[in-house]
Motif scaffolding. Sequence first.
Motif, short mmCIF file in Angstrom:
data_model
loop_
_atom_site.label_atom_id
_atom_site.label_comp_id
_atom_site.label_asym_id
_atom_site.label_seq_id
_atom_site.Cartn_x
_atom_site.Cartn_y
_atom_site.Cartn_z
N LEU A 71 9.98 53.26 21.04
CA LEU A 71 8.82 54.15 21.00
C LEU A 71 9.03 55.27 19.99
N PRO A 72 7.98 55.58 19.22
CA PRO A 72 8.12 56.66 18.22
C PRO A 72 8.29 58.03 18.89
N THR A 73 8.85 58.95 18.13
CA THR A 73 9.09 60.30 18.66
C THR A 73 7.79 61.04 18.96
N THR A 74 6.68 60.56 18.41
CA THR A 74 5.38 61.18 18.67
C THR A 74 4.74 60.69 19.97
N SER A 75 5.41 59.76 20.65
CA SER A 75 4.86 59.21 21.90
C SER A 75 4.63 60.31 22.93
N ARG A 76 3.59 60.13 23.71
CA ARG A 76 3.21 61.09 24.75
C ARG A 76 4.11 60.93 25.97
N VAL A 77 4.46 62.05 26.61
CA VAL A 77 5.36 62.04 27.76
C VAL A 77 4.70 62.73 28.95
N TRP A 78 4.92 62.13 30.13
CA TRP A 78 4.56 62.76 31.40
C TRP A 78 5.80 62.74 32.27
N ILE A 79 6.13 63.87 32.88
CA ILE A 79 7.31 63.99 33.73
C ILE A 79 6.88 64.45 35.11
N TYR A 80 7.37 63.72 36.12
CA TYR A 80 7.14 64.09 37.51
C TYR A 80 8.50 64.31 38.15
N GLN A 81 8.67 65.45 38.77
CA GLN A 81 9.95 65.83 39.36
C GLN A 81 9.87 65.79 40.87
N SER A 82 10.82 65.11 41.47
CA SER A 82 10.92 65.08 42.93
C SER A 82 11.59 66.36 43.41
N ASN A 83 11.19 66.82 44.58
CA ASN A 83 11.81 68.02 45.15
C ASN A 83 13.20 67.74 45.71
N ARG A 84 13.60 66.47 45.73
CA ARG A 84 14.97 66.12 46.12
C ARG A 84 15.37 64.86 45.36
N ALA A 85 16.67 64.65 45.27
CA ALA A 85 17.17 63.47 44.57
C ALA A 85 16.90 62.21 45.39
N PHE A 86 16.64 61.11 44.69
CA PHE A 86 16.51 59.81 45.32
C PHE A 86 17.91 59.22 45.48
N SER A 87 18.10 58.42 46.51
CA SER A 87 19.35 57.67 46.64
C SER A 87 19.38 56.62 45.53
N ASP A 88 20.54 56.05 45.28
CA ASP A 88 20.63 54.99 44.27
C ASP A 88 19.72 53.82 44.63
N ALA A 89 19.66 53.46 45.92
CA ALA A 89 18.80 52.36 46.36
C ALA A 89 17.33 52.70 46.14
N GLN A 90 16.94 53.94 46.44
CA GLN A 90 15.56 54.36 46.21
C GLN A 90 15.23 54.34 44.72
N THR A 91 16.17 54.80 43.91
CA THR A 91 15.96 54.79 42.46
C THR A 91 15.72 53.38 41.96
N GLN A 92 16.51 52.43 42.42
CA GLN A 92 16.32 51.03 42.01
C GLN A 92 14.96 50.51 42.45
N GLU A 93 14.56 50.84 43.67
CA GLU A 93 13.26 50.40 44.19
C GLU A 93 12.12 51.00 43.37
N ILE A 94 12.22 52.28 43.07
CA ILE A 94 11.17 52.96 42.29
C ILE A 94 11.13 52.39 40.87
N GLU A 95 12.28 52.19 40.25
CA GLU A 95 12.29 51.64 38.88
C GLU A 95 11.66 50.26 38.84
N LYS A 96 11.87 49.45 39.84
CA LYS A 96 11.24 48.13 39.91
C LYS A 96 9.72 48.29 39.96
N LYS A 97 9.24 49.21 40.78
CA LYS A 97 7.80 49.48 40.89
C LYS A 97 7.24 49.99 39.55
#
Length: 160
Positions: A7-33
């Motif tokens: 992706l070019p450096t001009t690509s648009r970005v959206w960031i959503y921050q969780s109020n707490r860290a996800f577990s490794d298992a949750q991170t894998q599940e979310i990344e799959k989604k």
Amino acid sequence: MVDYQELPTTSRVWIYQSNRAFSDAQTQEIEKKLHQFVAHWQSHGAAVKAWAGIRYNRFVIFVVDEAHEAPSGCSIDSSVAIIKEIEQAMEVNMFDRLNFAYKVDDSTVESADREDFSVLYQSNKINDSTIVFNNLVTTKADLESKWEVALGTSWHANMV
């Protein structure tokens, strides 16, 4: 989904921050989604050239090449809907803009609401050198150079 590096450096970005860290298992599940969502993400019937992923087990990031196909209001709404699904499934808050994330060390990120963030600063548990996250960046270039910044040079300094 395309590779982040494509992706070019001009690509648009959206960031959503969780109020707490996800577990490794949750991170894998979310990344799959996220990967499933991005693979089928469309704007007016055309594929959106995008990448989505998680950083520090806390930040969900979308990067979109708007020069290829700019997401429409409806397609942006669909990405927000995915974030709301994640929020509900993981029992986190992804939309609190007054929840500030900061680095404790190279790989650990914590967050605090505005009041607690100020207390952390006043008690010297964080300082002007503490790395904070500027989730207001809008391009891939800024994500890479202005997302992780020292508190003292960030807009966060106005909140302590």
